[in-house]
Every structure is written in C-alpha cells, then in structure tokens.
Design an enzyme around this catalytic site. Structure first.
Site: not given
Length: 406
Positions: A144, A229, A258
């Site tokens: 994802f 990531d 984030k």
C-alpha cells in the site's frame, strides 16, 4: 450501544454530501487530547489507531501546536516561487536525521511516493543509463503506497484497482518477503526496488529476518535504488527512528509522511543523496504547498522531538508490553496471529469471534477505537505518548470483547 440522534444526524449529513470512498466507524469526533478523543455526545474514546501513525505524538501535542501557532502569526505560504526562512533549516535537519544529503518536500504520502517513482526513473535514465522509456521498478505484492493512478497500477488489492484503468506500466510485482523472487525480477532495466519495511495496510506484516539486508545487497550488486516507504513505519513507530534500522539497513531513498506533520498539517518528503535527488532541474517537478512555512515549522519540531530519542524508547518499551499481552490471547484461541514491531500490531481475530469490522465496532462500544483490514485483522497503533495504564485498559477491552461467548 446504538448511535444517538445527534450522531446519526452528523453521519447522515456526511453520507449525503461526501463520496462513499470510506466506511468509517459510526463515531463523530469533536475534540481530542493526547491518546483520547471525545465525540459530539461527550463520550471519550481511547485512540488506538493514531491516524495510521500520523498522530505518533498524540492529539494536540503542545509543542507542535505552539510551533504551528507561532508560524501562523508570521507566514503560512510563499509557494516555491520564493524562499522562506524555515525552508533551509527544515531540509538540512531532516536530511541529517536520515543520514542523507538532500530533501524534496511534498505534502501527502502518495505525493511523496509518486515523487520517489519519478526520481528513480530520472536517475535510471541520467545516471544508470537505462534506455529512455524502459525503466522498471520492482514492488511487493500486498503493498500500500497510496491511491493515485500510478500507485494503484502496481497494487494487488482488487478494491483499490477495480474500474480505475488503464494502468501505468513499468512495475514488476513479486511476493513480499521472497528474496529469490525479488532477485530474479531485477534486470538491467530495473532502476529501483520500492518496499514498505513493514506492510501496514496488509495487516502489519513484518518480513522474514534478513529480508531487508538481502534487498540491500541485491540492490547494491545490481546498481538499483532501494526505496524504503517509511510513511507508516518510520519516525518512531517501531521503536527505532526508521523500521529499516531493525536490520541495520540504510536504503538509498527514504519516503516519509504522516507523523512528519505531527497530525497538524500534511507534510511528506523524499530524502536521499545528492547523486539521486540531484537529477532534478528547475521546472521538472514541484508542489505549490510542498515545504511551506507552516509545514516546515511543525516538521522541525517533530525532528527535534525525535532527536531526543524519548519517543523511540517509549515505542520500544511499551511495544514489548503490547506484544506480550497480545501474545497471551493467541494461547486462548481468541486470536490466531499477532504481528508487528514497537507500538504497532496486526491482530488476526479467530473467525468464531467475528470479523475485524465487528470487533472494531464492539471495541468502539467499549470506548476504544481501532480499525479493521482484510476481513479478520484489526490494527493497533496508539499514539506513542499513550500511558501504560491506558494501553492496558484498551487491551482489557479487547480481551473482554473476545471473552464474550460465541
């Protein structure tokens, strides 16, 4: 507990005017502080999701709010048409935190991954010498990385892909954790391997020990960039600043987001060497809001907090406790598997006790907020500021939900 009329009215209004791209739990949050949120009815909930790691430092963290407020009074946006007085400091300090040289700031995680893809391709053509238009990137199944057209093009999630084609070519998908398959997929036209050190959306999947080291070796041998990531796994969540550190690995490129914005503003970045990010020239890539003064002010405070090591230590210590307590549930048959590192866990619920969604709703009724994924799994990722007492209370609610006779 059924939703009251006020909550139902808020949800009905949202459903009437917002595209149905999410299926939130039926709770309407009004205020939040630390690890706790309060809904429009005045009921408090323990946040055990932390905005998918965007809220590593808790809701309303005073240091971050003060940094944002001070910057709001000065200047919030200049666009990249001009320099501003927080930009250089942000880039320099983030690069130093990562042990890198250069930063390309963006806003959202998906933007940062898109930027990393463009970076790898341009590096492949200008530095590695791959023929134009032939660059390929190796990725992992069950990944994802975001929901843009390019990023879903190499997703194996049917829901993420369906009806959004045609898809962007140039990606080779191999099983996550399968080093021989990854090695076999790398060719002379491969410019990068893009991986999550721990796959979050897939259910907090931790790869086999030595996998990341093996990826690092393959990418070095074949002159390929290793892009990590760390949007969900990075910045303290796993007990280290970066999840790659658990295997002593330093990738060529970090993709961050984030928690970098502290849950206050969206901040993301690609961080790498001068050789890699030096391939860009003015006009080739950009973002109006990327690296804006407000984002830089908040992110600088996040970096300062991480430098103390306090949050990494809390995540490691409380994480050990979290996984010990969750492990006890596997011995009772209530839980079939627990995965994760630090204050991050994927918990597979035994089917007899309900789906992940059903367990999430039952926990909500008991004042705990988590979120399900892939049917049987719930994700637990509280803010790193959570107290041991609150963590234990939240886990006790999970035990109580699973103790109810089926």
């Amino acid at each position: 507990m059924s939703a009251t009329e006020t909550t139902r009215a808020y949800i009905a209004s949202a459903d009437a005017h917002c595209a149905h791209n999410y299926q939130p739990l039926p709770v309407v949050v009004a205020t939040a502080d630390g690890a706790w949120m309060t809904d429009v009815e005045g009921r408090r909930y323990l946040d055990m999701l932390a905005g998918y790691s965007a809220l590593n430092f808790g809701h309303g963290n005073r240091r971050l709010i003060d940094a944002a407020r001070a910057q709001l009074e000065r200047v919030t946006l200049t666009s990249r048409a001009f320099y501003h007085d927080r930009f250089a400091e942000f880039c320099a300090q983030l690069a130093e935190l990562c042990g890198m040289e250069m930063v390309l700031p963006m806003n959202t995680g998906a933007e940062a991954v898109e930027t990393a893809v463009k970076t790898a391709r341009k590096w492949g053509y200008r530095v590695k010498g791959v023929p134009d238009g032939r660059a390929r990137i190796v990725v992992a199944s069950d990944n994802f990385h975001g929901r843009t057209t390019t990023l879903i093009s190499f997703s194996t999630d049917v829901e993420a892909r369906a009806d959004f084609g045609p898809y962007t070519p140039g990606f080779d998908v191999v099983p996550y954790g399968d080093l021989p398959a990854l090695r076999a997929a790398v060719t002379e036209e491969t410019v990068a391997v893009l991986l999550e050190p721990i796959q979050g959306e897939a259910g907090v999947l931790v790869p086999p020990e030595g996998y990341l080291q093996g990826v690092r070796e393959v990418t070095r041998e074949r002159n390929v960039l290793f892009i990590a990531d760390e949007i969900q796994s990075g910045l303290g969540r796993t007990g280290r600043t970066f999840a790659c550190e658990h295997e002593g690995v330093v990738p060529d490129v970090y993709v961050l987001g984030k928690a970098l914005g502290g849950g206050v503003v969206p901040v993301s970045a690609v961080v790498s060497s001068a050789e890699v990010l030096g391939v860009f020239r003015p006009g080739e890539h950009g973002s109006t809001f990327g690296g804006n003064p407000l984002a830089c002010a908040v992110a600088l405070e996040v970096i300062a907090m991480l430098r103390s090591g306090e949050y990494q230590r809390r995540a490691a210590e409380l994480g050990d406790h979290l996984h010990h307590e969750l492990g006890l549930l596997t011995g009772t048959g209530q839980v079939t598997q627990v995965r994760g590192r630090g204050l991050w866990a994927g918990v597979d619920i035994a089917p007899a006790y309900g789906t992940g969604r059903e367990i999430s709703e039952k926990l909500m009724d008991r004042g705990v907020l988590v979120k399900d994924t892939h049917g049987v799994t719930i994700r637990i990722a509280p803010p790193l500021v959570i107290s041991k007492e609150d963590l234990d209370w939240g886990l006790a609610q999970l035990d109580a939900v699973l103790t109810v006779e089926t």
